[in-house]
Design a protein around this motif. Structure first.
Motif, mmCIF file in Angstrom:
data_model
loop_
_atom_site.group_PDB
_atom_site.id
_atom_site.type_symbol
_atom_site.label_atom_id
_atom_site.label_comp_id
_atom_site.label_asym_id
_atom_site.label_seq_id
_atom_site.Cartn_x
_atom_site.Cartn_y
_atom_site.Cartn_z
ATOM 1 N N SER A 97 0.793 -1.234 0.000
ATOM 2 C CA SER A 97 0.000 0.000 0.000
ATOM 3 C C SER A 97 0.823 1.280 0.000
ATOM 4 N N CYS A 353 -2.543 2.020 7.462
ATOM 5 C CA CYS A 353 -2.807 1.633 6.074
ATOM 6 C C CYS A 353 -2.953 2.882 5.205
ATOM 7 N N VAL A 357 -7.382 2.964 1.166
ATOM 8 C CA VAL A 357 -7.938 1.801 1.864
ATOM 9 C C VAL A 357 -8.998 2.250 2.861
#
Length: 499
Positions: A97, A353, A357
């Protein structure tokens, strides 16, 4: 970054005499590849032409973009000395990510050369321009093959592969249609800006907190608390809290200034002449029936989801449960959080994250918008990332303003009607009394988050600037190739330095 310097002698004066007093020409940039056979620029993987890039192998397309961006910089600069860029594709830090896209910097630096301010560090490309000669001409390339170059660059060869910002490779077209990819044209344009001098360069702003603010010594061998030489940048870095420039500060004062959010301004005359291009500050307006809970807050935008602008009504605000282990918003929402955010704008803390997301999980739970609150002091961050399935608006606010939003949400509950809890509602507007990304005097701000962002702090414009600027720490989707006002402030800053 390699640090070298040399005190030049009569050859500079001789060269100047031979060249006469003619007007400097546009710059010439030469690109050297250090990639081995089959790698990077030499990757022979067949690819289809894309977005104006006609080449048919991956390596050729990469070099085509390099040359295209170098041509942009050539037209923007004046120098009679060739600028040499050494370039390579390498495995850089990344996860599924997040990823380091690449980096660039001056590979050689100089002080006390003809044409420069005495006792001041300069990046080699600028030093060469001011001196009128290649100051490293007598320096061998060394075992690396690039010891004498002006700029060294490296970009992430794994980007877009599994485990490295999955599905978001560098887009090698020239038309800006990068979709879920990363616009390599803008990324490279940004990084070469650093190599040309858009960096405080010789003042330490890394991860060792006690050394932040130290200057590089005259030998170029160590950062020191006392006795180092200033960077050419420091004369124009003014801290509004301390009331002085970095040039006159102690190392300890520079350390404090480097983490003074929205407190460090650029005062160079060329930038100030163009700073009127900065727009009225975009603000998130919050309305509440609870006394003292209405207000307006600066916000940042996202590289994913629909574009947002003044006049957009977002809706009622809602919070979600803390999750210190997995990160707030990083997992599918619980039934309770789903109920809380359905039809509302979810306020979620940054962390763990990626931004996209969090937005996608909120969208899946029925949220109609997302506000990401920063998890560190400083301005509202720009929100990088990519996910074409995110269709709800996403903006950011500072850490301090995130606290205020949550307080407004809680305080509004008793002020409902007909048995329904009260809401704090949100919309987007502007504050014409202040320019976005500037101090009270209209001077553009440098990026000074707290804690320090190693590799980013100070050597970028602040993320609160609007319109988005090329030399902010995040690459925004709306950037172009124009480096001057009313589109950008990159060239004015470089002109302040001597370009």
């Amino acid at each position: 970054m390699q640090t070298t310097f040399k005190k030049t002698v009569l050859r500079t004066a001789l060269l100047a005499a031979l060249c006469g007093a003619g007007v400097a020409q546009a710059a010439t940039i030469v690109i050297q590849s250090r990639d081995p056979a089959g790698v990077g620029f030499n990757d022979t993987t067949p690819v289809a032409p894309v977005g104006g890039n006609p080449k048919t192998t991956l390596g050729e397309q990469r070099m085509y973009v390099y040359r295209y961006v170098a041509d942009v910089w050539e037209k923007a600069l004046d120098s009679d000395v060739t600028i040499t860029v050494n370039a390579g594709w390498e495995a850089l830090t990344c996860t599924s990510s997040q990823a380091v896209l690449g980096s660039a910097g001056a590979w050689n630096i100089w002080h006390d050369f003809p044409g420069g301010t005495p006792g001041t560090w300069y990046p080699q490309a600028l030093a060469n321009k001011l001196a009128g000669e290649n100051l490293s001409a007598d320096q061998p390339p060394g075992p690396s093959g690039y010891d004498n170059v002006d700029i060294k660059t490296q970009f992430n060869i794994n980007l877009g592969k599994t485990g490295c910002l999955d599905g978001s490779p560098f887009y090698l077209g020239l038309d800006g249609n990068f979709g879920t990819g990363v616009n390599f044209v803008e990324t490279l344009l940004h990084e070469l800006g650093h190599g040309l001098g858009f960096s405080v360069l010789t003042v330490y702003t890394g991860s060792v907190a006690s050394a932040v603010g130290y200057r590089l010594n005259a030998d170029g061998t160590a950062y020191v608390a006392n006795g180092g030489l200033p960077s050419v940048w420091e004369q124009y870095m003014y801290d509004n809290t301390a009331g002085k420039s970095w040039l006159t500060m102690t190392s300890a004062e520079r350390r404090v200034s480097a983490v003074n959010p929205l407190g460090l301004a650029w005062t160079g005359p060329n930038v100030l002449a163009g700073a009127g291009m900065l727009a009225a500050t975009p603000v998130l307006k919050v309305a509440s029936s609870a006394p003292g809970q209405s207000g307006q807050y600066a916000y940042g935008t996202a590289s994913f989801g629909p574009a947002v602008s003044s006049g957009l009504s977002l809706g009622g605000l809602a919070t979600v449960s803390p999750d210190p282990t997995n990160g707030q918003g990083c997992l599918p929402f619980s039934p309770a959080d789903t109920t809380a955010v359905a039809g509302k704008v979810a306020v979620i803390d940054r962390g763990v994250c990626g931004f996209a997301v969090k937005a996608k999980n909120a969208q899946n739970a029925g949220a109609i918008g997302v506000i990401i609150a920063n998890n560190a002091a400083g301005a509202a961050p720009g929100l990088g990332g990519a996910d074409p399935t995110v269709v709800i608006p996403t903006v950011s606010v500072s850490q301090a303003d995130g606290v205020k939003l949550r307080a407004a949400i809680l305080a509004s509950v008793p002020y409902g009607s007909r048995g329904k809890p009260g809401l704090a509602t949100s919309s987007l507007s502007t504050d014409p009394s202040k320019r976005a990304g500037a101090d009270a005097l209209g001077r553009p701000l440098l990026y000074t988050p707290n804690p320090i962002a190693s590799g980013s702090s100070v050597s970028h414009w602040d993320v609160s600037a609007s319109p988005n600027l090329l030399m902010e720490p995040n690459i925004s989707p709306d950037l172009g190739l124009i480096l001057v006002p009313p589109k950008d402030l990159t060239k004015p800053l470089l002109k302040d330095l001597g370009w």
